[in-house]
Design an enzyme around this catalytic site. Structure first.
Site, PDB file in Angstrom:
ATOM      1  N   CYS A 178      24.850  14.303  10.049  1.00 15.52           N
ATOM      2  CA  CYS A 178      25.959  14.053  10.969  1.00 15.52           C
ATOM      3  C   CYS A 178      26.275  15.344  11.707  1.00 15.52           C
ATOM      4  O   CYS A 178      26.798  16.286  11.106  1.00 15.52           O
ATOM      5  CB  CYS A 178      27.201  13.557  10.227  1.00 15.52           C
TER       6      CYS A 178
ATOM      7  N   HIS B 154      26.238   8.696   2.698  1.00 12.93           N
ATOM      8  CA  HIS B 154      25.492   9.950   2.822  1.00 12.93           C
ATOM      9  C   HIS B 154      25.415  10.632   1.455  1.00 12.93           C
ATOM     10  O   HIS B 154      26.241  10.395   0.578  1.00 12.93           O
ATOM     11  CB  HIS B 154      26.157  10.861   3.848  1.00 12.93           C
TER      12      HIS B 154
ATOM     13  N   ASN C 197      21.339  10.484   5.310  1.00 13.03           N
ATOM     14  CA  ASN C 197      21.729   9.194   4.753  1.00 13.03           C
ATOM     15  C   ASN C 197      21.030   8.993   3.412  1.00 13.03           C
ATOM     16  O   ASN C 197      20.026   9.632   3.108  1.00 13.03           O
ATOM     17  CB  ASN C 197      21.280   8.084   5.707  1.00 13.03           C
TER      18      ASN C 197
ATOM     19  N   HIS D   1      27.610   2.386   4.183  1.00 13.88           N
ATOM     20  CA  HIS D   1      26.707   3.386   4.786  1.00 13.88           C
ATOM     21  C   HIS D   1      27.049   4.737   4.143  1.00 13.88           C
ATOM     22  O   HIS D   1      28.066   5.344   4.487  1.00 13.88           O
ATOM     23  CB  HIS D   1      26.950   3.412   6.300  1.00 13.88           C
TER      24      HIS D   1
ATOM     25  N   ARG E  60      17.142   5.406  14.451  1.00 17.50           N
ATOM     26  CA  ARG E  60      18.277   5.815  15.286  1.00 17.50           C
ATOM     27  C   ARG E  60      19.121   6.882  14.590  1.00 17.50           C
ATOM     28  O   ARG E  60      19.075   8.050  14.945  1.00 17.50           O
ATOM     29  CB  ARG E  60      19.127   4.585  15.636  1.00 17.50           C
ATOM     30  N   ASP E  61      19.858   6.499  13.579  1.00 12.03           N
ATOM     31  CA  ASP E  61      20.782   7.422  12.923  1.00 12.03           C
ATOM     32  C   ASP E  61      20.033   8.571  12.250  1.00 12.03           C
ATOM     33  O   ASP E  61      20.564   9.672  12.113  1.00 12.03           O
ATOM     34  CB  ASP E  61      21.612   6.655  11.890  1.00 12.03           C
TER      35      ASP E  61
END
Length: 300
Positions: A238, A207, A247, A205, A13-14
């Site tokens: 992002c 990055h 990520n 979470h 997903r991300d």
């Protein structure tokens, strides 16, 4: 017995929603099937949002239906509103996620509303989830810095996190969205959160824009955080944060945790197989330091 650290794999997903190369449904399914062989216990399958706005996530509910169910793996779908939640519910999804931010500017740029308005939108989702026995996970972006506002007050992060937990989220993942943080600043955020919240309801979470993700995770581990989101092959970024790279790579997170003596449940061979496959499908270089060192060793 080694202490267990939960890794939430967010690449399907991300990761994929921010990759320039969109994958078709079959490719996304094959990717998740690879991830299912790795021993990962939590996998974010996709996002129930309009394909018009996020074409990479089109038909995430249809994808969910095609996946073999494994009692040892928790699949989840991102559901930003009640319509998305209903799509997830219809395909038998047992965990959904909602997202907001600790920054007003970021929230407006990202989901076109204020923080308060975003939380109000989740009220119906929370009620429906409770009625149907569905777990809800919350995301809070900009835990340290915002691309529009700069430094974020840690108390603002606490405030938003508490509201999500009070609404019914079982866990809140704090996102270091643009990767500018250093361990000292991450410590201040966790200090503020842990003064009022239990570490068991918090996740990190991170990055890796400036190469600080692993250092920030190490700091988080030292403060008792035991759940982290990561993305195999460092997929993603992002779109609302200029210059924000992917990520933290699951491979690098695995290396840190395993070398520190934590248990992850991950099968290394399967992890590296999945890592290589998705990198080849996307025709991209893998930014993971561990993955690159691993393959050099294998080929030596």
């Amino acid at each position: 017995m080694s202490e267990f650290v939960k890794i939430v794999e967010v690449a399907p997903r991300d990761g994929l929603q921010n990759e320039k190369t969109p994958l078709n449904l079959e490719q996304r399914k094959d990717f998740i099937l690879d991830l299912m062989q790795t021993g990962l216990k939590s996998i974010e399958v996709g996002s129930c949002v309009s394909a018009k706005w996020v074409p990479q996530m089109a038909e995430s509910d249809a994808l969910f239906v095609q996946l073999p169910q494994d009692p040892n793996i928790q699949f989840s779908l991102l559901t930003p509103n009640l319509k998305g939640f209903e799509s997830a519910l219809a395909v038998g999804c047992k965990e959904v996620a909602v997202f907001t931010a600790a920054s007003e500017s970021f929230t407006r740029k990202n989901i076109n509303c204020s923080i308060d308005e975003s939380l109000e939108k989740f009220a119906d989702v929370m009620s429906a989830a409770k009625a149907n026995g569905i777990k809800v996970r919350g995301y809070v972006s900009c835990m340290v810095d915002c691309p529009y506002e700069g430094a974020i007050d840690p108390q603002q992060v606490v405030k938003v996190s508490k509201r999500l937990l009070d609404m019914g989220c079982y866990e809140v993942s704090l996102g270091e969205t643009i990767g500018t943080a250093t361990p000292d600043r991450v410590k201040k955020v966790w200090d503020a959160c842990l003064a009022e919240l239990d570490s068991q309801v918090l996740a990190g979470h991170f990055h890796n824009t400036y190469g600080m993700a692993i250092a920030n995770i190490y700091q988080s581990l030292n403060q008792g955080i035991r759940v982290f989101d990561s993305s195999i092959a460092g997929l993603g970024g992002c779109p609302y944060a200029k210059g924000a790279s992917g990520n933290v790579a699951t491979e690098d997170l695995y290396y840190l945790l395993s070398r520190m003596g934590f248990e992850t449940g991950i099968n290394l061979d399967a992890l590296m197989h999945a890592s290589r496959n998705i990198s080849q499908v996307l025709k991209r270089n893998n930014p993971s330091n561990y993955a690159n060192a691993y393959w050099q060793t294998q080929c030596a």
